[in-house]
Design a protein around this motif. Structure first.
Motif, mmCIF file in Angstrom:
data_model
loop_
_atom_site.group_PDB
_atom_site.id
_atom_site.type_symbol
_atom_site.label_atom_id
_atom_site.label_comp_id
_atom_site.label_asym_id
_atom_site.label_seq_id
_atom_site.Cartn_x
_atom_site.Cartn_y
_atom_site.Cartn_z
ATOM 1 N N GLU A 293 1.378 -11.874 9.508
ATOM 2 C CA GLU A 293 1.301 -13.319 9.323
ATOM 3 C C GLU A 293 -0.056 -13.857 9.784
ATOM 4 O OE1 GLU A 293 3.708 -17.088 11.209
ATOM 5 O OE2 GLU A 293 4.818 -15.258 10.762
ATOM 6 N N ASP A 294 -0.649 -14.733 8.962
ATOM 7 C CA ASP A 294 -1.936 -15.377 9.243
ATOM 8 C C ASP A 294 -3.097 -14.383 9.300
ATOM 9 O OD1 ASP A 294 -0.857 -18.018 9.467
ATOM 10 O OD2 ASP A 294 -0.117 -17.490 11.449
ATOM 11 N N TRP A 295 -2.916 -13.212 8.753
ATOM 12 C CA TRP A 295 -3.953 -12.186 8.779
ATOM 13 C C TRP A 295 -5.049 -12.514 7.777
ATOM 14 C CZ3 TRP A 295 -4.139 -8.372 12.304
ATOM 15 C CH2 TRP A 295 -5.024 -7.317 12.102
ATOM 16 N N GLU A 296 -6.296 -12.359 8.215
ATOM 17 C CA GLU A 296 -7.436 -12.543 7.320
ATOM 18 C C GLU A 296 -7.951 -11.165 6.906
ATOM 19 O OE1 GLU A 296 -10.200 -14.819 9.652
ATOM 20 O OE2 GLU A 296 -9.450 -16.711 8.877
ATOM 21 N N ILE A 297 -8.116 -10.953 5.608
ATOM 22 C CA ILE A 297 -8.588 -9.667 5.117
ATOM 23 C C ILE A 297 -9.787 -9.895 4.212
ATOM 24 C CG2 ILE A 297 -6.870 -9.736 3.261
ATOM 25 C CD1 ILE A 297 -6.952 -6.656 3.311
ATOM 26 N N SER A 298 -10.806 -9.080 4.392
ATOM 27 C CA SER A 298 -12.020 -9.245 3.601
ATOM 28 C C SER A 298 -11.756 -8.883 2.141
ATOM 29 C CB SER A 298 -13.142 -8.365 4.152
ATOM 30 O OG SER A 298 -12.862 -6.995 3.930
ATOM 31 N N MET A 299 -12.524 -9.493 1.264
ATOM 32 C CA MET A 299 -12.346 -9.269 -0.167
ATOM 33 C C MET A 299 -12.542 -7.801 -0.530
ATOM 34 S SD MET A 299 -14.351 -11.069 -3.353
ATOM 35 C CE MET A 299 -15.950 -10.413 -2.855
ATOM 36 N N SER A 300 -13.571 -7.170 0.035
ATOM 37 C CA SER A 300 -13.871 -5.792 -0.341
ATOM 38 C C SER A 300 -12.731 -4.851 0.040
ATOM 39 C CB SER A 300 -15.182 -5.336 0.309
ATOM 40 O OG SER A 300 -15.086 -5.372 1.724
ATOM 41 N N LYS A 301 -12.155 -5.040 1.239
ATOM 42 C CA LYS A 301 -11.058 -4.165 1.650
ATOM 43 C C LYS A 301 -9.812 -4.393 0.797
ATOM 44 C CE LYS A 301 -12.167 -2.923 6.402
ATOM 45 N NZ LYS A 301 -11.684 -2.880 7.799
ATOM 46 N N LEU A 302 -9.500 -5.656 0.528
ATOM 47 C CA LEU A 302 -8.314 -5.953 -0.273
ATOM 48 C C LEU A 302 -8.436 -5.316 -1.648
ATOM 49 C CD1 LEU A 302 -5.644 -7.411 -0.587
ATOM 50 C CD2 LEU A 302 -6.898 -9.476 -1.243
ATOM 51 N N ILE A 303 -9.599 -5.416 -2.260
ATOM 52 C CA ILE A 303 -9.811 -4.828 -3.581
ATOM 53 C C ILE A 303 -9.671 -3.314 -3.524
ATOM 54 C CG2 ILE A 303 -11.658 -4.341 -5.243
ATOM 55 C CD1 ILE A 303 -12.479 -7.271 -4.994
ATOM 56 N N ARG A 304 -10.203 -2.691 -2.477
ATOM 57 C CA ARG A 304 -10.091 -1.237 -2.357
ATOM 58 C C ARG A 304 -8.646 -0.805 -2.182
ATOM 59 N NH1 ARG A 304 -15.226 0.463 1.524
ATOM 60 N NH2 ARG A 304 -16.833 -0.634 0.329
ATOM 61 N N TYR A 305 -7.862 -1.592 -1.454
ATOM 62 C CA TYR A 305 -6.445 -1.268 -1.305
ATOM 63 C C TYR A 305 -5.739 -1.307 -2.668
ATOM 64 C CZ TYR A 305 -6.993 -2.009 3.759
ATOM 65 O OH TYR A 305 -7.387 -1.941 5.074
ATOM 66 N N TRP A 306 -5.973 -2.373 -3.417
ATOM 67 C CA TRP A 306 -5.334 -2.488 -4.733
ATOM 68 C C TRP A 306 -5.688 -1.296 -5.617
ATOM 69 C CZ3 TRP A 306 -6.565 -8.331 -6.080
ATOM 70 C CH2 TRP A 306 -5.743 -9.154 -5.290
ATOM 71 N N VAL A 307 -6.969 -0.941 -5.619
ATOM 72 C CA VAL A 307 -7.415 0.182 -6.447
ATOM 73 C C VAL A 307 -6.763 1.480 -5.971
ATOM 74 C CG1 VAL A 307 -9.410 1.581 -7.105
ATOM 75 C CG2 VAL A 307 -9.591 -0.923 -7.110
ATOM 76 N N ALA A 308 -6.731 1.683 -4.654
ATOM 77 C CA ALA A 308 -6.134 2.905 -4.107
ATOM 78 C C ALA A 308 -4.646 2.984 -4.399
ATOM 79 C CB ALA A 308 -6.377 2.976 -2.600
ATOM 80 N N GLU A 309 -3.965 1.858 -4.379
ATOM 81 C CA GLU A 309 -2.525 1.866 -4.664
ATOM 82 C C GLU A 309 -2.249 2.240 -6.113
ATOM 83 O OE1 GLU A 309 -0.134 1.749 -2.730
ATOM 84 O OE2 GLU A 309 -0.822 0.819 -0.893
ATOM 85 N N TRP B 152 -17.463 -13.793 11.823
ATOM 86 C CA TRP B 152 -18.718 -13.110 11.498
ATOM 87 C C TRP B 152 -19.338 -13.617 10.205
ATOM 88 C CZ3 TRP B 152 -14.310 -10.935 13.372
ATOM 89 C CH2 TRP B 152 -14.393 -10.368 14.652
ATOM 90 N N GLY B 153 -18.745 -14.666 9.630
ATOM 91 C CA GLY B 153 -19.297 -15.242 8.426
ATOM 92 C C GLY B 153 -18.892 -14.533 7.146
ATOM 93 N N TRP B 154 -17.901 -13.641 7.204
ATOM 94 C CA TRP B 154 -17.463 -12.908 6.016
ATOM 95 C C TRP B 154 -16.380 -13.701 5.293
ATOM 96 C CZ3 TRP B 154 -16.487 -7.753 9.048
ATOM 97 C CH2 TRP B 154 -17.715 -7.274 9.495
#
Length: 864
Positions: free
Chosen positions: A412-428, A463-465
């Motif tokens: 809950e309320d977790w912030e995830i960077s765009m690059s990691k989220l995209i890599r997860y989707w691709v890996a799945e 960190w500005g991401w």
């Protein structure tokens, strides 16, 4: 439907990857490949239009479940066989068992295909009418008209009420709860007021912490302290961090926002670390729980009311059309849809995202309105909201549904960077390939589409991401749907979340600061494995390493000199991230035989030369590579990594002849967009590809390096938008730019220059510049005044520079305001202990709304 679609796409990806793999771990029979491909493709097309029930159902559709199970069975048969062959000590093993297993799968899918064809013939299943989405994977990247910042419609009174409470004459510490149901705008109200200039000026200290249902007090302190420019030592206890907070707040007028509190226990454990200064300090708490709010001491609650019909329509119209206004023919039905949302802002914004993506016709909107009204009658508030949100999920294009449900995986309320989220989707495996586009590009379009529908939120972290997150109620919807479809299950603990589907279908496993022994688990089907701060030895990984042969994403902490060679032999590995701070790891020759690899990120990595006998194997999927020490860009390497887009290398410690490293060949990497390189004076022959958009040049040697010759090459790069120069210097301490350079540059950063004293430019030399960052330029006398004439300039940051640079920044701001008006440019200055004694107060007096002056900041680093 998300699970059925995702598993079909994933199974098809596995088949295609094996079929095109230069060294496949198993061989599939050609006729089986053709049969499976044809049948899976048919079912994917069938699911595009299959819509068994439009209203909300707590039960999964039986046909969708059968499709998902059949696709799972195909994956399981293939990957289990790969695992058995991989662990068979290299002995020959027949593929007959795999053939028989796939024959059974093909028979099962054939029965499902026949049933699907009967349904098509009976009810005429077609691809859903474009009234619902008007979106396909290829057009998801279209810009949306939806304003992404939440509008404070109907909240003017509560906003003034909150600001009055914050700035009242009362000197006592006051707790101000903002109470309302989920999605009623509590956080939006708090954030809007928090960012008001009047509030920033009224309080000495402002900080924000999100609490959530699962919280760790130490982590709350660790989030707040950096906002106060206080370092966080990982060795300090919860109490020690709390004491640091208390001492810093003592005597100062502070404002602390504690967002999304669910338990009075959270308050009881932090309350003693907030001093009662009797100077007008305030603490704002947002919560859904009225009982909690009434329990807080010295509190005076603000209640969030639902919007009336007029306000609902105003918010809905702004969400769909922005400031353009609604066409007259849609106004009547639009108002009815607004009323169906029962005044809840979150529901209105999410439904607005659906309407913005639909056809703007009365027929389309009437059908959406009918479905909304049928779903939400006679329901409790939270349940009603979930039904409304379900409507937007239901109308999502099928390729977006797995991606959306996947957001529920994160805490809950977790912030995830765009690059990691995209890599997860691709890996799945549920990103479907489109000719001419990389999987990352397709996934980025998916994410942009979800954002345009107001189903995911964007934020900028410390960190500005750029990060993405999801509202609590939408996450609840994700978890419900995922459980219903058996897409994933979640196992929570007090510090995070692990995803553990039924282990026969396990796909992702994460360690978040707790140890989970692996021996009871079947890991041969895992897609993603992350250790999140745990060294491999701590979680007994080596005893089960061979079980990860089918994994696609590995992120590990490893503090030895080499990682096991087995990892480089995983046939379908896409992402390998290793935090190895103790020394450089040398990748074996096997690295050049990994055709599926997409991202390789080490703290320190050395590459062996590519073998000469395998020129037919190319790492055509490799997107990012770093941090490589002693990188050699030979012609052979260029052929192997010709599609790379992002690279980090460090050749600063190399003392050999620079021809050995062939950096003149860099311009042959014609798809490279981001380059971060540390070089030494000995390396002079370096050429840059015209495709570069981001470039970091760093002199990491002890010798001085002059940038002039290099900048002549950099300045003419046509697409370069971001440039950072770290260390190094200029001939005679002077940099003079010329016409025609840096035509596309938007961001320029100069850091720790050895000798830059005089800088001469003309405004036409940086026609697109938006942001200028200067850090540690001890010799620089002033920033060129011509920067004031650049209309696109919005930001200047000055860190640890001499007094005359600060004064020149103020002059630039004043002239820029004369040219383009107040508020177009903002300047941030950070003083440090080398500023002349006695002038610090004078420099601080320059502070104004658009010219912020702060004392020295103590920078800290975090383990991400």
């Amino acid at each position: 439907m998300a699970a059925a679609y995702a598993t079909l796409v994933s199974a098809l990806n596995i088949i295609n990857n094996l079929h095109h793999h230069p060294r496949p771990p198993v061989s599939l029979h050609v006729k089986q490949v053709e049969s499976l491909t044809q049948k899976i493709s048919f079912l994917l097309e069938f699911l595009q239009g299959y819509n068994p029930h439009r209203d909300y159902s707590k039960e999964a559709d039986p046909l969708e479940s059968r499709i998902a199970d059949a696709a799972y069975a195909a994956e399981h048969a293939i990957e289990s066989h790969i695992f058995k062959k991989f662990t068979n000590n290299g002995e020959n093993m027949s593929d007959d068992g795999l053939y028989e297993a796939l024959e059974k799968v093909i028979q099962d899918i054939a029965l499902i295909e026949e049933e699907a064809k009967q349904i098509q013939g009976r009810v005429g299943v077609q691809v859903q009418h474009q009234l619902h989405t008007n979106s396909t994977p290829s057009d998801s990247a279209r810009s949306s008209s939806i304003p992404q910042q939440s509008s404070m419609v109907g909240a003017d009174d509560v906003k003034l009420q909150l600001m009055d409470k914050l700035t009242s004459d009362s000197l006592h510490l006051q707790i101000i709860p903002i109470v309302g149901m989920g999605g009623s705008g509590k956080t939006t109200l708090a954030r809007t007021v928090y960012e008001e200039r009047l509030i920033k000026e009224h309080f000495d200290i402002c900080a924000w912490a999100t609490i959530s249902q699962e919280y760790v007090i130490r982590d709350i302190f660790a989030v707040v302290l950096p906002q106060l420019n206080i370092g966080v030592d990982d060795n300090l206890s919860e109490h020690e961090l709390g004491e640091k907070l208390y001492k810093h707040l003592y005597g100062r007028r502070y404002l602390i926002i504690m967002d999304d509190m669910w338990s009075i226990d959270a308050w009881d454990r932090v309350r003693n670390y907030f001093p009662r200064n009797e100077n007008g300090s305030r603490i704002v708490v947002t919560t859904r729980l009225l009982d909690l709010a009434s329990t807080l001491p010295n509190s005076n609650s603000i209640g969030m009311e639902l919007l009336d019909a007029v306000e609902s329509w105003e918010l809905l119209s702004k969400t769909v059309f922005g400031e353009k206004g609604c066409p007259l023919e849609l106004e009547e039905i639009g108002k009815k849809i607004g009323e169906s949302c029962k005044g809840l802002p979150l529901s209105i914004v999410v439904v607005g995202g659906l309407l913005a993506k639909s056809e703007h016709t009365r027929e389309c909107w009437e059908e959406i309105g009918e479905n909304l009204n049928a779903s939400v009658v006679n329901l409790e508030d939270d349940e009603r909201c979930l039904k409304i949100l379900y409507m937007s999920y239901k109308q999502l294009p099928i390729h977006l549904k797995p991606c959306f449900l996947y957001m529920g995986v994160f805490p809950e309320d977790w912030e995830i960077s765009m690059s990691k989220l995209i890599r997860y989707w691709v890996a799945e495996g549920f990103v479907k390939a489109i000719s001419g586009k990389s999987l990352e590009e397709i996934a980025k379009e998916y994410l942009k589409d979800l954002f345009g529908r107001n189903l995911v939120l964007t934020s900028t972290n410390y960190w500005g991401w750029k990060c993405y997150q999801i509202h609590d109620l939408l996450r609840d919807l994700c978890l419900r749907e995922a459980e219903k479809e058996r897409f994933y299950n979640t196992v929570s603990n007090n510090v995070g979340i692990s995803v553990l589907p039924p282990m026969s279908q396990a796909r992702l496993l994460t360690w978040n600061r707790f140890v989970l022994r692996l021996s009871p688990l079947n890991m041969s089907l895992l897609r993603i494995v992350k250790t999140n701060g745990y060294e491999w030895d701590e979680i007994d990984m080596f005893g089960h390493l061979d079980q990860l042969v089918n994994s696609r994403f590995l992120q590990i902490d490893y503090y030895k000199w080499d990682i096991p060679c087995l990892i480089w032999q995983f046939w379908n590995l896409q992402t390998l991230i290793v935090d190895n701070l103790n020394g450089a790891i040398t990748a074996p020759t096997d690295f050049w035989y990994m055709p599926r690899i997409r991202h390789v990120e080490f703290c320190r990595l050395r590459l062996t030369d590519p073998p000469n006998d395998q020129d037919d194997i190319v790492l055509e999927n490799l997107q990012s590579l770093g941090k490589v020490e002693g990188f050699k860009c030979s012609e052979q390497v260029v052929k192997k990594i010709s599609n790379i887009k992002k690279m980090v290398f460090d050749n600063s410690g190399e003392c050999d002849d620079d021809e050995k490293y062939c950096l003149s060949n860099l311009d042959c990497l014609t798809k490279l967009e981001s380059l971060d390189c540390s070089i030494s004076p000995i390396i002079s022959a370096i050429n840059f590809p015209l495709s570069l958009k981001r470039l970091v040049l760093r002199n990491s040697s002890k010798s001085s390096y002059c940038w002039e010759d290099t900048l002549d090459k950099v300045g003419v790069l046509p697409h370069l938008q971001k440039l950072t120069l770290e260390r190094g210097g200029f001939n005679e301490g002077k940099w003079e730019t010329t016409e025609g350079q840096f035509r596309s540059l938007k961001f320029l950063s100069l850091k720790d220059s050895d000798n830059l004293a005089i800088w001469k430019i003309e405004s036409s030399h940086f026609p697109c510049l938006e942001s200028l960052h200067l850090n540690g330029l001890d010799e620089l006398r002033e920033i060129p005044l011509d920067f004031a004439e650049i209309p696109t300039l919005t930001e200047i940051d000055v860190y640890h520079c001499c007094d005359s640079v600060v004064v020149s920044a103020k002059r630039i701001l004043e002239e820029h305001e004369d040219y383009y008006g107040e508020g177009a440019l903002h300047v941030h200055v950070e003083l440090y202990d080398k500023n002349e004694e006695g002038l610090e107060e004078e420099l601080e007096s320059l502070d104004s709304p658009n010219f912020c002056v702060e004392s020295k900041m103590y920078w800290i680093s975090f383990d991400l």
